[in-house]
Write a protein that holds these residues in place. Structure first.
Motif, short mmCIF file in Angstrom:
data_model
loop_
_atom_site.label_atom_id
_atom_site.label_comp_id
_atom_site.label_asym_id
_atom_site.label_seq_id
_atom_site.Cartn_x
_atom_site.Cartn_y
_atom_site.Cartn_z
N THR A 223 0.81 -1.22 0.00
CA THR A 223 0.00 0.00 0.00
C THR A 223 0.84 1.27 0.00
OG1 THR A 223 -1.71 -1.19 1.22
CG2 THR A 223 -1.85 1.20 1.20
N ILE A 224 1.83 1.35 0.85
CA ILE A 224 2.65 2.57 0.96
C ILE A 224 3.45 2.80 -0.31
CG2 ILE A 224 4.43 3.74 2.26
CD1 ILE A 224 1.83 3.37 3.81
N GLN A 225 4.10 1.76 -0.79
CA GLN A 225 4.94 1.90 -2.00
C GLN A 225 4.11 2.29 -3.21
OE1 GLN A 225 6.76 -1.72 -3.39
NE2 GLN A 225 8.31 -0.66 -4.58
N HIS A 226 3.00 1.59 -3.42
CA HIS A 226 2.17 1.88 -4.60
C HIS A 226 1.49 3.25 -4.46
CE1 HIS A 226 2.50 -2.47 -5.63
NE2 HIS A 226 2.47 -1.97 -6.84
N GLY A 227 1.09 3.60 -3.23
CA GLY A 227 0.47 4.90 -3.02
C GLY A 227 1.42 6.04 -3.35
#
Length: 266
Positions: A223-227
């Motif tokens: 979630t963090i990386q793709h966001g």
């Protein structure tokens, strides 16, 4: 004899077709339910469409491909990684007049496709996206993902003047002609927001309320990386927005009739 020939020509015409595109990577636990939930008979009886199901497999190492084929799908292996890359391959292979997209983890309501197509046709839309937050099953999405989605939706609103409740939804309905008129750049998850920006900026588009369920199988999204990547893509895409439209092809008839008869972009 003339009537007989006309009848022969009529019966020889192919049925109208809907293409359902499902990108998949190691989704053996969800792909069967996803495919079997597509109401083929209802779509055929209600709208007169046959359905082709295209699973774009990202070189899975489990039984995803075998399960998908047994469930009735055509499987296309795309060895280049990326969500957007899978969709580019699927769009190129799709033969349908209408394209429907689903995730392979049974999160989207494939059984509602007829209802969504009816709404799509009522609005004579080019593109339609489903708002997952309207009926979000408990546990289907983490707080982090929900907050990230809202931040990205706000950024899209501020930068592109587009109001979306769910900027990252992956269930869409669109005309094949819409795809033929645009260029998609992203090979990653940011393709989801890119296609919506293009659709809502230049075409007849709408967002309707839908359902989102808990996934079957293990989640792969960081979630963090793709966001963070999606946010950077939104900022950089602004300067490339106009090049997202392919040049209009002018036919001989359009040249003869004049520019006022050419189809307008919405």
């Amino acid at each position: 004899m003339y009537i007989h020939k006309c009848l022969q020509l009529t019966t020889a015409l192919p049925n109208r077709l809907i293409s359902v595109i499902i990108p998949a990577l190691n989704e053996e636990l969800g792909i069967r339910n996803t495919i079997s939930s597509i109401p083929l008979k209802e779509i055929r009886n209600t709208f007169g469409y046959d359905v082709e199901i295209l699973v774009i497999d990202g070189n899975s190492t489990d039984q995803t491909r075998d399960v998908a084929r047994k469930a009735g799908a055509q499987v296309i292996v795309e060895k280049q990684p990326g969500y957007g890359r899978a969709y580019k391959t699927g769009f190129a292979a799709a033969r349908g007049d209408i394209i429907v997209t689903l995730d392979a983890d049974n999160t989207y309501p494939a059984e509602s496709i007829p209802q969504y197509i009816r709404k799509f046709n009522e609005y004579n839309a080019d593109f339609m996206t489903i708002n997952r937050f309207a009926h979000l099953e408990q546990g289907a999405m983490s707080i982090t993902r929900m907050v990230g989605n809202k931040i990205l939706a706000l950024l899209i609103s501020l930068m592109y003047s587009i109001s979306l409740k769910d900027s990252q939804s992956g269930m869409w309905i669109m005309k094949k002609s819409f795809i033929s008129k645009i260029r998609i750049n992203s090979n990653d998850m940011s393709m989801s927001e890119e296609i919506k920006i293009i659709a809502f900026k230049f075409f007849s588009s709408l967002e309707i309320d839908g359902v989102y369920r808990k996934r079957l199988g293990e989640a792969k999204l960081d979630t963090i990386q793709h966001g963070w990547k999606n946010m950077k893509y939104l900022i950089g895409f602004k300067k490339h927005l106009r090049s997202a439209l392919k040049p209009l092809t002018v036919t001989t008839n359009e040249i003869r009739l004049g520019p006022s008869n050419r189809p307008a972009r919405i």
